[in-house]
Design a protein around this motif. Sequence first.
Motif, mmCIF file in Angstrom:
data_model
loop_
_atom_site.group_PDB
_atom_site.id
_atom_site.type_symbol
_atom_site.label_atom_id
_atom_site.label_comp_id
_atom_site.label_asym_id
_atom_site.label_seq_id
_atom_site.Cartn_x
_atom_site.Cartn_y
_atom_site.Cartn_z
ATOM 1 N N ASP A 84 17.036 -5.356 0.511
ATOM 2 C CA ASP A 84 16.509 -6.679 0.340
ATOM 3 C C ASP A 84 17.115 -7.893 1.157
ATOM 4 O OD1 ASP A 84 18.762 -6.229 -1.179
ATOM 5 O OD2 ASP A 84 17.674 -6.220 -3.067
ATOM 6 N N SER A 103 12.324 -11.242 1.388
ATOM 7 C CA SER A 103 11.074 -11.698 1.067
ATOM 8 C C SER A 103 10.777 -13.271 1.402
ATOM 9 C CB SER A 103 11.029 -11.723 -0.417
ATOM 10 O OG SER A 103 11.541 -12.481 -1.257
ATOM 11 N N SER A 157 10.111 -7.033 4.465
ATOM 12 C CA SER A 157 10.059 -8.534 3.834
ATOM 13 C C SER A 157 8.590 -8.524 2.813
ATOM 14 C CB SER A 157 9.813 -9.466 5.039
ATOM 15 O OG SER A 157 8.452 -9.179 5.646
ATOM 16 N N ASP A 158 7.876 -7.598 2.805
ATOM 17 C CA ASP A 158 6.838 -7.536 2.080
ATOM 18 C C ASP A 158 7.333 -6.888 0.557
ATOM 19 O OD1 ASP A 158 4.547 -7.096 0.472
ATOM 20 O OD2 ASP A 158 3.316 -7.355 2.261
ATOM 21 N N VAL A 159 7.456 -7.791 -0.257
ATOM 22 C CA VAL A 159 8.030 -7.543 -1.797
ATOM 23 C C VAL A 159 7.320 -6.463 -2.325
ATOM 24 C CG1 VAL A 159 8.352 -8.249 -4.099
ATOM 25 C CG2 VAL A 159 8.972 -9.500 -2.153
ATOM 26 N N HIS A 160 5.736 -6.428 -2.096
ATOM 27 C CA HIS A 160 4.786 -5.803 -2.939
ATOM 28 C C HIS A 160 4.798 -4.220 -2.030
ATOM 29 C CE1 HIS A 160 4.013 -9.149 -5.085
ATOM 30 N NE2 HIS A 160 3.629 -9.956 -3.763
ATOM 31 N N ARG A 162 7.331 -3.128 -0.554
ATOM 32 C CA ARG A 162 8.660 -2.488 -0.996
ATOM 33 C C ARG A 162 8.530 -1.673 -2.540
ATOM 34 N NH1 ARG A 162 12.280 -6.900 0.259
ATOM 35 N NH2 ARG A 162 12.733 -7.004 -2.014
ATOM 36 N N GLU A 163 7.607 -2.584 -3.218
ATOM 37 C CA GLU A 163 7.638 -1.971 -4.748
ATOM 38 C C GLU A 163 6.710 -0.778 -4.552
ATOM 39 O OE1 GLU A 163 6.087 -3.981 -8.672
ATOM 40 O OE2 GLU A 163 4.926 -4.609 -7.052
#
Lengths: 187, 558
Positions: A84, A103, A157-160, A162-163
């Motif tokens: 992250d 992010s 960079s895309d949090v979602h 990654r999630e």
Amino acid sequence: MLPVAMEPFDISYLRYQQWTDCISWFVLWVIVFVAALLGIVFKSSGAWWWGPTGMVGIPVIAMWTIFWYHPRAFAAGGFGLSEDVLVVRSGVWWKSIELLPLSRLQHVDCTSGPVQAKFDVATLTAHTAGASNAAVSVPGLSRFRAEMLRDQLIRRSDVHLREAEATKGEEPVAVLPTSGVRDGVEN
Amino acid sequence: MNLMEADPAWRRLHWATMPMQMIRSIRVMIVPIVVILFFRSRGGEEQGRAFGALGSAGVFALITVAIALWRYFSLRFYVGANELVIETGLIGRSVRHIKLEQVQDLRTSQGVLQRMIGVSDVKVETAGTGGGSEAELSVLSLKDVADLRAKIERFRLAKSISFIDASLQPGNGLPTGTDPQPGALPAIALGTSRPEELLRSVSTKELIVAGLTSNRVLSGLVVIGVTWGLLNDFIPEREMLAWVESMIMRLKNEMTADTSTRVIIALLGTVLLISLGVISSVVGTIVRFHGYQLRRSTNATVKGLVRESGLFTRRSSTLTVDRVQTLTFRQGVLRRLIGRMSVHAATAAGMSDRDKDSTDLLLPIARTAEAASLATIVFPERGMGSVTNLSRADRSTVRRSNKKTVVLVLLTLIALVMANRSPWSMLVLAAIPILFLANRRSWRVSGHQLDDQLDDQLDHELNYERNGPMLHLRTGLIGLSYRLMPARNSQVILLTQSPFDRSYGVARLHVDTAGEQAGNGVSVGPIPVSGAVELAMKLARQASVTTWPGRRPDSRRI
């Protein structure tokens, strides 16, 4: 001290810096030499000592920067990429560590000038929406590593994303071959 | 016919744009014209030149009218389902599309004449517009302003609802942030007044207190400078110089009289200067903040703070709470004595109409408790948090600062001795004990803390939170500044260490937040290296697991 594995820059970056510095100092030395010569020819009444001082001093400073400063700056620099955060470390006397939460990434630039290309060196710049330190630069990468790092930065960079990957149980993709682990502000 | 021209949604600026534009242009020229008319025409031989100047003014007036007509007819706009479109130009046309979700603020200002006509200047601000606004609509009728504001709020509301709906879908991931369709917009009557709750109004008495305590004594010098400049415009230079010379001569005569007269003159001069400063500060504060009101949009999902003030020119602007990066509470020494402070917010928007330090003033003056309550509104579920003790740097940092002070003073001394070779240069050494005291005071006052004690509770009860951990920072010397920054607002975190810092094992930390201004960030330190690295990693990790509101409609904790 940093909980992120740090990687060194490419050795070609050191060569690039040493060579460009060498050429710059040489050009300066030639200018001083010509100016000193003109001073002798036209019997300038000004201070005569700056010519010899410059002609001796410039090579001394050049040697010092090329063979002492640059290797130390190279050793002090490095970068690390965790899941992250992107971490970039630099500085011989004035040390700095920049941390970029992935992010926050807006866009990534990958640049390589003609001289840099000759040495296979590229600079990767990660931009954020910040103010005074809005961009983080990773200067000493080969073009291949720079492009790989760029792709990874964008991906992570895309949090979602990654999630989503985490919930699917996908292992994060290995980014770059870690060639060494160094850490800490005080290195 | 152009399809866009056939669209009835296109609107023009208010007809008052034309006279307003003409007045603006004439105002620029009024001083030179007055000077020409009243002073140049004194000498008979200059009469002809004055009339020539009047002729030029006539040409200028014609150009002014042309510009006014061009401005009115060359600009039109419409507010679509998710964008504001502004078209400019008559021959060559340029069309600017501004997404409503990017609009950070809609600033309006009304001069006296504009208030009489019922129109207003409007500035549309988006993130990262640097030195100005994204667009200026000058002038619009108040109804058009209300329409525009309502449509922006309606869009935000629809976006928030679509986000929450999508989040509540079982097994659904986070929404992709698609723009809401026009049909899905919630019903808010356009042109009606918005539901707003008055949070705070500032009385004239409080404004006088604000003016008296705003440390603007130097404004007196500015007033004198401006007055001199104005006089210079109206009175010929030779007459001004003759008057100044006579004043100097009179003063010289008085000064040579005796010591007591000189002391009295010096005292009177100082009192006059301070009085001018105080008066200008009070008057300036009243003119700027008269009738100051801070209101909150009571809409559950669209959180905005509306500020309105001004004696002659009424200014109104809406600050979207989600875009606030840091909140700063400031107390000068006088305000500390009377328990008052001002509240400032640094936002991600551009910098037009900001304070000199690039922050947005939320409250010009408020009691300490009232100011603190604002934190809960701007950073809901967190407010001032649960921090009771701020961590202070090790005492050795005072010794570090003292050493640095001695080095700097000695360097200054060397420079002064080399420059003027006078024994008076040694006086600079007298600054050392004062600076030592300042270093110690600064160390005692400064402190920071990352308040993350509420995380578990919030995770359990709400499953998500808006603000996450909050970084608290206090700095100051005589005055105090208290800054709050949610960790999620971090953009880039920078740790620096000078050779001097390294010998004491400390580092500085600078957290950059969104916006165009360097003052938006937060600087901590010097603090021990281990603490600095730990804090930096915490901030970076927290920022990384939340999305910045500039990219998504809401932040969410993973």
